[in-house]
Scaffold this active site. Sequence first.
Site, PDB file in Angstrom:
ATOM      1  N   GLU A   1     107.977  60.469  29.276  1.00  8.63           N
ATOM      2  CA  GLU A   1     108.685  59.341  28.664  1.00  8.63           C
ATOM      3  C   GLU A   1     110.073  59.791  28.253  1.00  8.63           C
ATOM      4  O   GLU A   1     110.244  60.883  27.698  1.00  8.63           O
ATOM      5  CB  GLU A   1     107.916  58.839  27.430  1.00  8.63           C
ATOM      6  CG  GLU A   1     108.493  57.545  26.864  1.00  8.63           C
ATOM      7  CD  GLU A   1     107.802  57.137  25.562  1.00  8.63           C
ATOM      8  OE1 GLU A   1     106.587  56.889  25.570  1.00  8.63           O
ATOM      9  OE2 GLU A   1     108.511  57.082  24.526  1.00  8.63           O
TER      10      GLU A   1
ATOM     11  N   GLU B   1     102.209  60.827  21.907  1.00 12.19           N
ATOM     12  CA  GLU B   1     103.106  61.555  21.006  1.00 12.19           C
ATOM     13  C   GLU B   1     102.446  61.838  19.661  1.00 12.19           C
ATOM     14  O   GLU B   1     102.590  61.065  18.716  1.00 12.19           O
ATOM     15  CB  GLU B   1     104.391  60.756  20.761  1.00 12.19           C
ATOM     16  CG  GLU B   1     105.274  60.642  21.969  1.00 12.19           C
ATOM     17  CD  GLU B   1     106.595  59.933  21.679  1.00 12.19           C
ATOM     18  OE1 GLU B   1     106.772  59.391  20.562  1.00 12.19           O
ATOM     19  OE2 GLU B   1     107.458  59.918  22.577  1.00 12.19           O
TER      20      GLU B   1
END
Length: 385
Positions: A309, A222
């Site tokens: 995720e 991320e």
Amino acid sequence: MRGRRNFPKGRNMAVSAVLLAAAAAVLPCEAGAGSAWAASGKAAGPGHPAVSESGRFAGTGSGLEDGQSVPLGGSPAGGYESTPVGLHGALRVQGSHLVDAKGENYQLYGMSTHGLSWFPQYVNKEAFQTLRDDWNTNCVRLALYTDEYNGYCGGGNQEEQKKLVDQGVTYAAELGMYAIVDWHVLNDRDPNVHKAEALAFFDEMAKRWKDHDNVIYEICNEPNSGATWDGIKSYANEVIPVIREHDSDAVIIVGTPTWSQDIHQALDSPLEFDNVMYALHFYAGTHTDWLRNRCEECVTKGLPVFISEFGMCDASGSGGNNFDQASRWMELIRQYDLSYCCWNLANKNETSSVIKPDCQKTSGWTESDLSESGQWIRERFRAES
Ligand code: IDC
């Protein structure tokens, strides 16, 4: 339905030569027990499920009552060729879809570990077998934090952490599950901060796993806080060739800006490599219609999106679960056959952990060992067929 509608009937009756070769190739000699298992075609152990028509391990076909733990140590009915990897072989990206070795739409779904260095105890073969046979999942994501929690580039023991990745991939391979090697950029915000380490790490990983059909590389979890898509692209343009030099057809997942929410930037300016997917992450308590709309727009415009995720709670990983929003996400996932991995396989005292904090078991969990999140997502996975 969904991906399954694209499979011809009786596809599990005969495993093609391609897939048999793929199954054999996934387990080189060093995989040890796995090779023996594949070669011996051991008889089914008690409680091991038949493979459903789609080649998935149907939870309801496992012979286990809800809440009963999984007997371990056997092989699935039919041997290695009946496992997810045995049946589906090397995956690749076709248009916006992940497809299997036969070119049929294929969807991955399973659990993500928490940080490997923080909760190493869940990297064990019995845990993954529970996830395959009782939770009905076909992949495991191995989250290697780059910075925090003694991260790989944050002072952690690199050899020990690589060993955990190695064990995780090996157990998954032996069980015929797909494994995602996740370079878990988070506190370090921009993957370029540790680019040199990433290049060395992925060079080593790709060399190690080049003959395995079950490995997918996620090169930056991320990017956030100012990390730009241009910067991520430039990082990906260096890392992807390093992987591809050894493992020319590996599927690679690339994180997107703003904690892997800005997939529209990838749609506007995609990478120029095949077999690449773009990460979209959601936490149902935080990310609602606006991110679902973005996801749908990008997928319908042809962007290969992988939900590597997500959580049912808010983006902190804690707070209450929002199952209403999570169900809406699941509808979208179902509609477009998206692949999805749930955060996280641990017993941390936080909402997103799927195991209750007071449960010390590292495999074979019964329903009462699972948190509210764990019970919900296990049911969801078991409903996949
Ligand atoms: C969280 C963990 C938590 C840990 C924190 C560290 O659940 O135990 O203290 O990281 O920073 C992500 C990240 C993932 C986060 C998760 C929940 O990829 O590492 O895990 N989250 O905050 N993105 C959105 C949410």
